[in-house]
Design a protein around this motif. Structure first.
Motif, PDB file in Angstrom:
ATOM      1  N   SER A 256       0.829  -1.206   0.000  1.00 41.77           N
ATOM      2  CA  SER A 256       0.000   0.000   0.000  1.00 41.77           C
ATOM      3  C   SER A 256       0.863   1.256   0.000  1.00 41.77           C
ATOM      4  O   SER A 256       0.597   2.211  -0.737  1.00 41.77           O
ATOM      5  CB  SER A 256      -0.922  -0.009   1.225  1.00 41.77           C
ATOM      6  OG  SER A 256      -1.768   1.111   1.233  1.00 41.77           O
ATOM      7  N   VAL A 257       1.935   1.245   0.816  1.00 38.01           N
ATOM      8  CA  VAL A 257       2.853   2.386   0.855  1.00 38.01           C
ATOM      9  C   VAL A 257       3.561   2.552  -0.482  1.00 38.01           C
ATOM     10  O   VAL A 257       3.758   3.674  -0.974  1.00 38.01           O
ATOM     11  CB  VAL A 257       3.888   2.208   1.990  1.00 38.01           C
ATOM     12  CG1 VAL A 257       4.979   3.255   1.896  1.00 38.01           C
ATOM     13  CG2 VAL A 257       3.199   2.283   3.340  1.00 38.01           C
ATOM     14  N   GLU A 258       3.946   1.423  -1.088  1.00 37.73           N
ATOM     15  CA  GLU A 258       4.625   1.487  -2.384  1.00 37.73           C
ATOM     16  C   GLU A 258       3.696   2.074  -3.443  1.00 37.73           C
ATOM     17  O   GLU A 258       4.124   2.847  -4.309  1.00 37.73           O
ATOM     18  CB  GLU A 258       5.078   0.086  -2.804  1.00 37.73           C
ATOM     19  CG  GLU A 258       6.003   0.063  -4.010  1.00 37.73           C
ATOM     20  CD  GLU A 258       7.328   0.760  -3.750  1.00 37.73           C
ATOM     21  OE1 GLU A 258       7.953   1.219  -4.715  1.00 37.73           O
ATOM     22  OE2 GLU A 258       7.735   0.868  -2.558  1.00 37.73           O
ATOM     23  N   GLY A 259       2.407   1.698  -3.378  1.00 35.44           N
ATOM     24  CA  GLY A 259       1.444   2.279  -4.308  1.00 35.44           C
ATOM     25  C   GLY A 259       1.338   3.782  -4.133  1.00 35.44           C
ATOM     26  O   GLY A 259       1.261   4.535  -5.110  1.00 35.44           O
ATOM     27  N   ALA A 260       1.343   4.220  -2.872  1.00 40.64           N
ATOM     28  CA  ALA A 260       1.309   5.664  -2.594  1.00 40.64           C
ATOM     29  C   ALA A 260       2.573   6.337  -3.123  1.00 40.64           C
ATOM     30  O   ALA A 260       2.526   7.455  -3.663  1.00 40.64           O
ATOM     31  CB  ALA A 260       1.153   5.913  -1.099  1.00 40.64           C
TER      32      ALA A 260
END
Length: 618
Positions: A256-260
């Protein structure tokens, strides 16, 4: 009743969750119009900032004129005392202008920074105040982490706009307009050329800015998603660790952080390209015009002082345009944040107090009456399945009614309707003869005390946790309620007694201790209607005996409705209601229902046979 119907009709069209309202798109910076209610109370401060802004801009625009004077009259005149005196005067004037500029800039910075902090605090309070009034339907479909992201991250972006970007934008607009005017005063021909070229450069910058705005909105959404994942995991940490899912959840959050991050990098690349495009186009235009100006000086069409003044004003105009493009990028990002916050603020709870609430009759000595008249209810998330179907029930003041039945029978739904967390689609619920939809929500809920199955303990001490039942209660009243709930002894044994911090979600207490805190909280409230949802389910045998005695004493003088799976806790109820599939299928006392040989008798046979078997084994 008409008000209630009208209220439902008017709110039905409103988006019920942020995810639904996310489809509402606003044009560019138009979203900032929604901030006007938060800005209006501080008109005086904005006026002060505006005065400081105008003074600072005027001082900045005076500097090139002083340089023109210095070049033409100081260096251009024949050397002598006169020119030296003039240079001295010009530099003194420059120092005076710089002092005015410094004071005005400091005043502007302080005022707009105060405005940014103040307005942001107001927005956060307003959003939080709005969120806590939402019905449970909102929290069924909205992740807590997303709400927190909007309250924190999005408001921080708005703070940057109110506290910096608006001021910077106005300052640079003034410098742009003032510098532009002085360019025409200096040279109409060169100024006309530079304006024509700047118009051609602005168009691609504006077009590219729209893409930056969309990417900024997407970036904020991805950050909110990551916050939601983190909040969910942290709130369920014991379960995560019990199932050894630490690595899985870490990878899920990491994804999720990588997507952000990926979305943020798209935004950053677009912003970088926008900045580069603005600088190349604007300064390329200025360099070309200055080349023309240099030839004009060589041809004697203008003086060296005129060219120096033109160069400085052109630099001011170029700097203003570059700063405005930077501010525009920040504003586009904040516009997305503003849209998200306004979406959250636009969500309307279906459960509202009526415009003209009815007062409850004076409290009777033996509690409140409660009536359900042909109530049918479907949860919004399950519209095709009736949680309650044509349910009618009349509970007299002072009566103790137990509600039993298998899971999913509709027992907890009853409590949610009593508290008006939801409204039934058909029928009515009356408290002391008044339809609860005609009551102010606070009036209704002040008349009801509840001990839930899942006890909520707040991150504060024992005294304040119990005082949550009635904010104005004295310490002595809190301690008395704790004694009635058999909680006084274990609280006294805590390191700091009633001032002991209970930990986040009460992690320092056992399940039974948390339950007794909740019972004490309800007793302190002293309501005419008491709802007990498995109030003794987490207690050991000794604690259950103590609390049961306290509850029986607390039931005196009030109406009590009990949900219980353990039938031993409801045998002495005045009446037992047996529910199945949202309907009342049996009614009577323990003895009469056992004799009836129906659902209750089967439940009783299973439970009491199990108890006897356990006792025999021990």
């Amino acid at each position: 009743m008409t008000d209630s119907i009208n209220s439902k009709t008017s709110t039905a069209a409103a988006p019920s969750t942020p995810s639904e309202s996310r489809e509402l798109k606003k044009g560019s910076l138009a979203a900032f119009k929604g901030l006007m209610p938060f800005l209006r109370p501080y008109r005086a401060q904005f006026a002060m900032a505006g005065v400081a802004l105008v003074v600072a801009a005027g001082a900045t625009l005076a500097i090139p004129a002083a340089f023109k004077q210095m070049i033409d009259l100081g260096f251009g005149a024949s050397a002598g005392v006169r020119s030296i005196q003039h240079v001295n005067l010009v530099f003194l004037a420059l120092f005076g202008v710089a002092t005015i500029l410094a004071l005005a800039t400091a005043a502007r910075f302080y005022t707009v920074s105060w405005l940014g902090e103040r307005v942001t605090a107001d927005i956060r309070s307003a959003v939080y105040r709005h969120v806590v009034t939402q019905s449970p339907e909102f929290f069924e479909t909205t992740q807590t982490g997303e709400v927190l992201s909007r309250i924190t991250t999005d408001t921080t972006l708005i703070q940057a706009v109110v506290g910096t970007s608006i001021s910077m934008a106005l300052r640079n607009v003034l410098l742009f307009l003032g510098g532009l005017a002085m360019l025409f005063v200096t040279s109409v021909k060169l100024s006309s050329i530079i304006i024509g070229l700047l118009i051609l450069t602005v168009l691609p910058i504006v077009m590219f800015g729209r893409r930056v705005r969309k990417l900024s909105r997407d970036s904020q959404d991805r950050i909110a998603d990551a916050s939601a994942v983190a909040g969910e995991i942290l709130n369920a940490m014991p379960t995560v660790q019990a199932f050894t899912h630490e690595k899985i959840e870490t990878e899920r959050f990491g994804a999720s952080v990588e997507g952000a991050f990926v979305t943020a990098m798209k935004r950053i690349r677009a912003r970088a390209m926008l900045t580069a495009l603005a600088i190349v186009l604007v300064f390329g235009t200025i360099v070309f015009v200055l080349w023309l100006g240099a030839h004009a000086v060589l041809d004697g069409a203008m003086t060296g002082g005129d060219l120096g003044q033109f160069i400085l004003y052109a630099s001011i105009v170029a700097g203003a345009i570059g700063a405005l493009s930077e501010v525009m990028g920040e504003a586009q990002r904040a516009a997305g944040a503003t849209e998200r916050l306004l979406e959250l603020m636009s969500v309307k709870s279906q459960i509202q107090s009526p415009a003209h609430p009815v007062a409850l009759p004076p409290r009777a000595a033996n509690g409140a009456s409660l009536t359900l008249a042909d109530v049918t209810f479907n949860y919004p998330s399950r519209p095709d399945t009736a949680a309650l179907a044509h349910l009618s029930l009349d509970i007299k003041p002072g009566e103790t009614v137990a509600v039993v039945g298998p899971s999913g029978a509709g027992k907890t739904t009853l409590f949610q309707l009593f508290l008006r967390f939801y409204d039934p689609q058909l029928g009515a619920i009356k408290l002391d003869g008044v339809d609860i939809r005609q009551l102010d929500l606070h009036t209704l809920r002040d008349a009801i005390g509840i001990v839930p199955q899942d006890t909520v303990i707040f991150s504060t001490d024992a005294m304040e946790n119990i005082r949550y039942g009635r904010a104005g209660a004295t310490d002595a009243e809190v301690i008395q309620a704790a004694k009635l709930a058999a909680a006084h002894e274990f609280i006294e044994r805590l390191p700091n007694g009633y001032q002991s911090f209970l930990g986040e979600r009460g992690v320092r207490l056992s399940g039974g201790q948390r339950q007794r805190i909740a019972i004490a909280r309800a007793l302190l409230k002293n309501p005419p209607l008491l709802l007990l949802d498995e109030a003794t389910s987490a207690l050991d045998a000794e604690s259950e005996r103590l609390v049961q005695g306290a509850l029986e004493a607390a039931m005196q003088g009030r109406t009590t409705v009990i949900i219980a799976h353990r039938l031993a806790t409801v045998q002495r109820a005045d009446r037992i209601i047996v529910m199945e599939d949202g309907k009342i299928v049996e009614t009577g006392t323990h003895a009469s229902l056992v004799a009836l040989g129906g659902i209750y008798a089967n439940l009783a046979a299973l439970q009491f046979h199990h108890v006897h078997s356990v006792h025999a084994a021990t």
